[in-house]
Structure formats: structure tokens, C-alpha cells
Design a protein around this motif. Structure first.
Motif, PDB file in Angstrom:
ATOM      1  N   LEU A  28     -33.035  -0.904  17.304  1.00 18.71           N
ATOM      2  CA  LEU A  28     -33.467  -1.988  18.183  1.00 18.71           C
ATOM      3  C   LEU A  28     -34.970  -2.201  18.077  1.00 18.71           C
ATOM      4  CD1 LEU A  28     -33.072  -4.059  20.455  1.00 18.71           C
ATOM      5  CD2 LEU A  28     -33.228  -2.156  22.090  1.00 18.71           C
ATOM      6  N   ALA A  29     -35.741  -1.109  18.097  1.00 20.47           N
ATOM      7  CA  ALA A  29     -37.202  -1.221  17.987  1.00 20.47           C
ATOM      8  C   ALA A  29     -37.595  -1.905  16.686  1.00 20.47           C
ATOM      9  CB  ALA A  29     -37.842   0.164  18.072  1.00 20.47           C
ATOM     10  N   GLU A  30     -36.925  -1.574  15.603  1.00 21.47           N
ATOM     11  CA  GLU A  30     -37.236  -2.189  14.315  1.00 21.47           C
ATOM     12  C   GLU A  30     -36.909  -3.683  14.316  1.00 21.47           C
ATOM     13  OE1 GLU A  30     -34.933   0.277  11.765  1.00 21.47           O
ATOM     14  OE2 GLU A  30     -36.349   1.974  11.871  1.00 21.47           O
ATOM     15  N   HIS A  31     -35.815  -4.074  14.959  1.00 21.94           N
ATOM     16  CA  HIS A  31     -35.470  -5.492  15.061  1.00 21.94           C
ATOM     17  C   HIS A  31     -36.522  -6.259  15.869  1.00 21.94           C
ATOM     18  CE1 HIS A  31     -31.568  -4.711  13.264  1.00 21.94           C
ATOM     19  NE2 HIS A  31     -31.245  -5.988  13.400  1.00 21.94           N
ATOM     20  N   VAL A  79     -29.107  -4.780  29.455  1.00 22.56           N
ATOM     21  CA  VAL A  79     -27.896  -5.553  29.189  1.00 22.56           C
ATOM     22  C   VAL A  79     -26.721  -4.630  28.879  1.00 22.56           C
ATOM     23  CG1 VAL A  79     -26.809  -7.084  27.489  1.00 22.56           C
ATOM     24  CG2 VAL A  79     -29.020  -7.684  28.442  1.00 22.56           C
ATOM     25  N   GLN A  80     -27.014  -3.548  28.165  1.00 21.74           N
ATOM     26  CA  GLN A  80     -25.963  -2.622  27.752  1.00 21.74           C
ATOM     27  C   GLN A  80     -25.796  -1.435  28.701  1.00 21.74           C
ATOM     28  OE1 GLN A  80     -24.681  -4.836  25.869  1.00 21.74           O
ATOM     29  NE2 GLN A  80     -24.210  -3.505  24.140  1.00 21.74           N
ATOM     30  N   GLY A  81     -26.501  -1.467  29.837  1.00 25.33           N
ATOM     31  CA  GLY A  81     -26.363  -0.405  30.834  1.00 25.33           C
ATOM     32  C   GLY A  81     -27.043   0.890  30.456  1.00 25.33           C
ATOM     33  N   ILE A  82     -28.060   0.828  29.580  1.00 25.84           N
ATOM     34  CA  ILE A  82     -28.777   2.012  29.122  1.00 25.84           C
ATOM     35  C   ILE A  82     -30.081   2.141  29.896  1.00 25.84           C
ATOM     36  CG2 ILE A  82     -29.911   3.090  27.132  1.00 25.84           C
ATOM     37  CD1 ILE A  82     -27.908   1.446  25.390  1.00 25.84           C
ATOM     38  N   CYS A 116     -27.536  -4.471  18.270  1.00 30.53           N
ATOM     39  CA  CYS A 116     -28.211  -3.204  17.966  1.00 30.53           C
ATOM     40  C   CYS A 116     -27.702  -2.007  18.745  1.00 30.53           C
ATOM     41  CB  CYS A 116     -29.720  -3.349  18.219  1.00 30.53           C
ATOM     42  SG  CYS A 116     -30.550  -4.543  17.154  1.00 30.53           S
ATOM     43  N   LEU A 117     -27.160  -2.236  19.944  1.00 36.50           N
ATOM     44  CA  LEU A 117     -26.857  -1.115  20.834  1.00 36.50           C
ATOM     45  C   LEU A 117     -25.387  -1.089  21.222  1.00 36.50           C
ATOM     46  CD1 LEU A 117     -29.853  -1.445  23.337  1.00 36.50           C
ATOM     47  CD2 LEU A 117     -29.648   0.191  21.451  1.00 36.50           C
ATOM     48  N   PRO A 118     -24.807   0.108  21.310  1.00 40.59           N
ATOM     49  CA  PRO A 118     -23.468   0.222  21.886  1.00 40.59           C
ATOM     50  C   PRO A 118     -23.541   0.021  23.393  1.00 40.59           C
ATOM     51  CG  PRO A 118     -24.355   2.387  21.402  1.00 40.59           C
ATOM     52  CD  PRO A 118     -25.346   1.393  20.874  1.00 40.59           C
ATOM     53  N   ASP A 119     -22.401  -0.157  24.008  1.00 39.85           N
ATOM     54  CA  ASP A 119     -22.340  -0.405  25.450  1.00 39.85           C
ATOM     55  C   ASP A 119     -22.317   0.913  26.205  1.00 39.85           C
ATOM     56  OD1 ASP A 119     -22.088  -1.607  27.884  1.00 39.85           O
ATOM     57  OD2 ASP A 119     -19.947  -2.013  27.705  1.00 39.85           O
ATOM     58  N   GLY A 120     -23.258   1.084  27.160  1.00 33.72           N
ATOM     59  CA  GLY A 120     -23.210   2.213  28.070  1.00 33.72           C
ATOM     60  C   GLY A 120     -24.052   3.409  27.696  1.00 33.72           C
ATOM     61  N   SER A 121     -24.177   3.701  26.424  1.00 35.90           N
ATOM     62  CA  SER A 121     -25.007   4.833  25.995  1.00 35.90           C
ATOM     63  C   SER A 121     -25.450   4.587  24.565  1.00 35.90           C
ATOM     64  CB  SER A 121     -24.240   6.158  26.088  1.00 35.90           C
ATOM     65  OG  SER A 121     -23.163   6.183  25.170  1.00 35.90           O
ATOM     66  N   ALA A 122     -26.479   5.327  24.142  1.00 35.71           N
ATOM     67  CA  ALA A 122     -27.005   5.115  22.792  1.00 35.71           C
ATOM     68  C   ALA A 122     -27.558   6.411  22.249  1.00 35.71           C
ATOM     69  CB  ALA A 122     -28.098   4.044  22.813  1.00 35.71           C
ATOM     70  N   ARG A 123     -27.547   6.530  20.945  1.00 36.00           N
ATOM     71  CA  ARG A 123     -28.226   7.620  20.267  1.00 36.00           C
ATOM     72  C   ARG A 123     -29.614   7.150  19.848  1.00 36.00           C
ATOM     73  NH1 ARG A 123     -23.376  10.063  16.377  1.00 36.00           N
ATOM     74  NH2 ARG A 123     -22.006  10.697  18.093  1.00 36.00           N
ATOM     75  N   THR A 124     -30.449   8.107  19.490  1.00 38.29           N
ATOM     76  CA  THR A 124     -31.809   7.767  19.074  1.00 38.29           C
ATOM     77  C   THR A 124     -31.802   6.773  17.926  1.00 38.29           C
ATOM     78  OG1 THR A 124     -32.646   9.923  19.803  1.00 38.29           O
ATOM     79  CG2 THR A 124     -33.991   8.707  18.216  1.00 38.29           C
TER      80      THR A 124
END
Length: 267
Positions: free
Chosen positions: A133-136, A178-181, A119-127
Motif C-alpha cells: 500500500l505504501a508503495e502504491h 476502509v478495511q478495518g485495520i 492492496c489490503l485484505p479485509d480485517g487484518s494485514a501482514r507487513t
């Protein structure tokens, strides 16, 4: 929106208790998204106000005389506002990187890591990534009142596939870490409307890097939506243990029973 809030916590003991000390997070935070019109905290014993490391308005309750029950009542009126696109304004007492550290309740496992990487990229994320991720999580862990306990970990709740808002929040935090966010736990209240969810609630803030914004966005994982004016924020922290409404120790008292009643009435 104006929310009339009453939160009653009652402990009863099978034998007289000699001493109790409780840390209370029962006062709304001072933030641009909400304004406390009036608020009162009632409890026996000595109440000492302070601001904790996370910037939460807190109290230390000490009761040193024998007692067989302990009643703590917080009540008042809070005016709340919907933050645009869930974006939380306000000064932070700690840098975002503090909220990349896992805790006992948010330790990653293979299942957590797999969900995070999907669900998430590594290091940073957009809304949009965080909402995915919340939906999953919303789909993978069915809301069931009483299914878990306050010491249930994120990995246990994900494995069981059932949980409450606290578990949804912990799974989300574990995936972000896990993704550093940076991501942090939020405790507070929600106008439940017509749902069967409790008025006492937990959700998350996560650090986003959108094209036009970098900062905190507040997400209700249990409902897979951004925070609105239906929410009142009480405390933030790394997990439930840092932001719990009431948490402490006692000496004596035999067996303990606890009853909690929260009423939220929109005005």
C-alpha cells in the motif's frame, strides 16, 4: 544514532495580540525506540505539562499579555534505535480499535476504497500488504513541498496526485480504516540525509498480524520504507489535528505570519 534537534516556530502579527493559547506536541515520546538524553522547551507565558489521551508528552502554552510575536523553541538530543522489522514496542494508553475510526481528514471516498481493496485484505494485514500500500501511495501521489495545506483531506490529495508527508500518511490511514485495520498518525523528525524532504516529518503505525508477530509496525509512506533510527517520534493520534506540533487559538493580532525552522544533525 544520536540526533541533535532544534525546532523553532515564530508567529508574527500585524497588530498587538491580547491573548493566545497553544497546544504543543514538541517533546519526544517515552518509548523503547528512543531515549531522550536532554530536552528543553522555551516559550513566553505559562507552560503547563500534561500527558494527552494518546500518551503524548504535551504542554499547554498560555500568553495573556499583549505581544506582536511569539517564539517557541524546542531543542535537545535524542538517542534512537532501529526497531526490528519496524516493529514498535511499548505500552499503549488506548486499544488498537480506537485507530479504526475515520476523521474529517481521513474520510473514505470511492478512490480511497478502490486503492484499499487493491492492496489490503479485509480485517487484518501482514507487513508485506502494508508495504505494498505504501508503495502504491508513493507512486500515485508525488511529493511536492507546499502543494497542500494542513486541512487538505486524504481524498483531495489522492485526487490531485501531489502532496507532502502528511497527505501520504492520511491516505494510508484512510485505506486501512476502509478495511478495518488499525492505523495511526505519527508526527516527529527525520534525518533527511541528502533528500529534499523537510526534517519535520509524518508517517504511520499500522497493526499487523504476521506469522510470528501481532502488533504495531511503523512505516514511512513518503519513502515507502520501515522506520529506522533516523526517526524521532514526537506524537501519535488519529490524524494531523491530534498530533500537530503546535495548534491553538488567539484573540486579536490582525494578520498572522508563521515561520518554522527545523534542524536535525546526526551525531
Amino acid at each position: 544514532m544520536q540526533l541533535s534537534i532544534r525546532h523553532e516556530t515564530i508567529y508574527r502579527y500585524s497588530a498587538p495580540q491580547a491573548y493566545a493559547i497553544q497546544q504543543l506536541h514538541l517533546t519526544p515520546r517515552a518509548e523503547p525506540q528512543q531515549h531522550v538524553l536532554h530536552w528543553q522547551l522555551n516559550a513566553p507565558g505559562s507552560l503547563s505539562a500534561y500527558t494527552d489521551a494518546y500518551g503524548n508528552l504535551s504542554h499547554m502554552l498560555t500568553l495573556s499579555r499583549p505581544h506582536e510575536h511569539l517564539a517557541i523553541v524546542a531543542h535537545g538530543m535524542v538517542e534512537t534505535f532501529t526497531p526490528p522489522q519496524g516493529r514498535i514496542a511499548g505500552k499503549d494508553s488506548l486499544p488498537p480499535l480506537v485507530y479504526t475510526v475515520s476523521t474529517r481528514l481521513t474520510q473514505p471516498t470511492a478512490g480511497i476504497t478502490e486503492l484499499a481493496q487493491a492492496c489490503l485484505p479485509d480485517g487484518s494485514a501482514r507487513t508485506k500488504h502494508l508495504m505494498r500500500l505504501a508503495e502504491h501511495i508513493f507512486g500515485a501521489v508525488k511529493y511536492q513541498s507546499g502543494a497542500t495545506e494542513v486541512n487538505t483531506t486524504a481524498s483531495d490529495a489522492l485526487r490531485m496526485g501531489i502532496g507532502v508527508c502528511q497527505d501520504h500518511a492520511h491516505i494510508f490511514l484512510a485505506c486501512c480504516h476502509v478495511q478495518g485495520i488499525p492505523a495511526r498518525y505519527v508526527s516527529g523528525y527525520i534525518d533527511p540525509g541528502n533528500t529534499d524532504h523537510a526534517a519535520s516529518h509524518a508517517w504511520v503505525d499500522a497493526w499487523v498480524r504476521d506469522r510470528d508477530y501481532e502488533g504495531w509496525v511503523s512505516i514511512d509512506v513518503t519513502h515507502a520504507r520501515l522506520m529506522t533510527d533516523a526517526y524521532c517520534r514526537i506524537a501519535i493520534g488519529r490524524d494531523y489535528e491530534a498530533a500537530a506540533p503546535v495548534r491553538g487559538v488567539r484573540h486579536g493580532g490582525g494578520d498572522e505570519s508563521l515561520s518554522v525552522n527545523v534542524q536535525i544533525i546526526p551525531q
